[in-house]
Design an enzyme around this catalytic site. Structure first.
Site, PDB file in Angstrom:
ATOM      1  N   ASN A 175     -13.580 -16.907  22.239  1.00  0.00           N
ATOM      2  CA  ASN A 175     -13.253 -15.582  21.701  1.00  0.00           C
ATOM      3  C   ASN A 175     -12.823 -14.656  22.840  1.00  0.00           C
ATOM      4  OD1 ASN A 175     -15.998 -15.688  22.517  1.00  0.00           O
ATOM      5  ND2 ASN A 175     -16.572 -13.984  21.201  1.00  0.00           N
ATOM      6  N   GLU A 220     -12.341 -10.692  23.333  1.00  0.00           N
ATOM      7  CA  GLU A 220     -12.513  -9.356  22.740  1.00  0.00           C
ATOM      8  C   GLU A 220     -11.604  -8.344  23.419  1.00  0.00           C
ATOM      9  OE1 GLU A 220     -16.749  -8.501  22.584  1.00  0.00           O
ATOM     10  OE2 GLU A 220     -16.966  -9.935  20.929  1.00  0.00           O
ATOM     11  N   CYS A 241     -10.756 -14.698  17.665  1.00  0.00           N
ATOM     12  CA  CYS A 241     -11.886 -15.623  17.573  1.00  0.00           C
ATOM     13  C   CYS A 241     -11.595 -16.918  18.331  1.00  0.00           C
ATOM     14  CB  CYS A 241     -12.162 -15.987  16.121  1.00  0.00           C
ATOM     15  SG  CYS A 241     -12.779 -14.642  15.118  1.00  0.00           S
ATOM     16  N   GLU A 290     -11.962 -20.029  17.349  1.00  0.00           N
ATOM     17  CA  GLU A 290     -11.268 -21.066  16.568  1.00  0.00           C
ATOM     18  C   GLU A 290      -9.769 -20.820  16.558  1.00  0.00           C
ATOM     19  OE1 GLU A 290     -13.825 -19.126  15.828  1.00  0.00           O
ATOM     20  OE2 GLU A 290     -14.887 -19.814  14.061  1.00  0.00           O
ATOM     21  N   CYS A 328     -15.362 -17.278  10.624  1.00  0.00           N
ATOM     22  CA  CYS A 328     -15.029 -16.103   9.804  1.00  0.00           C
ATOM     23  C   CYS A 328     -13.925 -16.478   8.804  1.00  0.00           C
ATOM     24  CB  CYS A 328     -14.607 -14.935  10.684  1.00  0.00           C
ATOM     25  SG  CYS A 328     -12.904 -15.040  11.272  1.00  0.00           S
ATOM     26  N   CYS A 364     -10.436 -17.217  10.256  1.00  0.00           N
ATOM     27  CA  CYS A 364     -10.339 -18.532  10.920  1.00  0.00           C
ATOM     28  C   CYS A 364     -10.289 -19.655   9.894  1.00  0.00           C
ATOM     29  CB  CYS A 364     -11.500 -18.725  11.882  1.00  0.00           C
ATOM     30  SG  CYS A 364     -11.341 -17.675  13.338  1.00  0.00           S
TER      31      CYS A 364
HETATM   32  N1  THU Z   1     -16.191 -14.791  16.430  1.00  0.00           N
HETATM   33  C1  THU Z   1     -15.554 -15.972  16.686  1.00  0.00           C
HETATM   34  O1  THU Z   1     -15.124 -16.233  17.815  1.00  0.00           O
HETATM   35  N2  THU Z   1     -15.393 -16.827  15.653  1.00  0.00           N
HETATM   36  C2  THU Z   1     -15.811 -16.602  14.370  1.00  0.00           C
HETATM   37  O2  THU Z   1     -15.501 -17.380  13.474  1.00  0.00           O
HETATM   38  C3  THU Z   1     -16.639 -15.438  14.087  1.00  0.00           C
HETATM   39  C4  THU Z   1     -16.694 -14.393  15.136  1.00  0.00           C
HETATM   40  C5  THU Z   1     -16.353 -13.840  17.546  1.00  0.00           C
HETATM   41  C6  THU Z   1     -15.473 -12.641  17.431  1.00  0.00           C
HETATM   42  C7  THU Z   1     -16.235 -11.611  18.219  1.00  0.00           C
HETATM   43  O3  THU Z   1     -15.865 -11.706  19.594  1.00  0.00           O
HETATM   44  C8  THU Z   1     -17.684 -12.032  18.085  1.00  0.00           C
HETATM   45  O4  THU Z   1     -17.678 -13.355  17.575  1.00  0.00           O
HETATM   46  C9  THU Z   1     -18.489 -11.132  17.169  1.00  0.00           C
HETATM   47  O5  THU Z   1     -17.864 -10.971  15.963  1.00  0.00           O
END
Ligand code: THU
Length: 135
Positions: free
Chosen positions: A48, A50, A59, A61, A92, A95
């Site tokens: 991920n 940010e 994210c 994935e 999520c 994804c």
């Molecule tokens: N996140 C992912 O990398 N994948 C997901 O499927 C759910 C959320 C990350 C995004 C963000 O940086 C952190 O988790 C909190 O939401």
């Protein structure tokens, strides 16, 4: 639960686990890494990423799927999602849809590197009716 070879599970969880330290998550502090195994036997990693403008976050994935496409593969078969949280992290909705574009039947491994707990599901269970664009 979805059937999967133990060695595949270990390999993907290990690969994603190594990438976890590269996750850029200074805002949520939730570090996520993903490893995508394709039908050609290759593995692509993602973490991920940010952003100070929170909504721009990518994210793990989707990072891994982008790496897969960038390198010429098209079919994810098994995808590991690894975090250092207590519980396995489900992908999520965004994804799920992005993975379904390339394989709505992909096997998804959700793994906690902290506790060793894991859940394995078929994407069909997580997203039974993906959006499809019929021309
Ligand atoms: N996140 C992912 O990398 N994948 C997901 O499927 C759910 C959320 C990350 C995004 C963000 O940086 C952190 O988790 C909190 O939401």
């Amino acid at each position: 639960m979805q059937e999967i070879k133990e060695e595949t599970l270990f390999k993907l969880v290990e690969e994603a686990g190594k990438a976890l330290k590269n996750s850029y998550a200074p805002y949520s502090n939730i570090h996520v890494a993903s490893a995508v195994l394709t039908n050609t036997g290759r593995v692509y990693l993602g973490v991920n990423v940010e952003n100070a403008s929170y909504g721009l976050t990518i994210c793990a994935e989707r990072s891994a799927i982008s790496a897969m496409i960038t390198n010429g593969d098209r079919k994810p078969v098994t995808i590991a999602i690894v975090t250092d949280l207590e519980e396995p992290l489900p992908p999520c909705g965004a994804c799920r849809q992005v993975i379904a574009e390339f394989n709505p039947e992909a096997t998804i491994i959700m793994y906690s590197a902290r506790t060793g707990k894991y859940v394995i599901k078929n994407l069909r269970e997580l997203l039974p009716s993906p959006f499809r664009f019929e021309k």
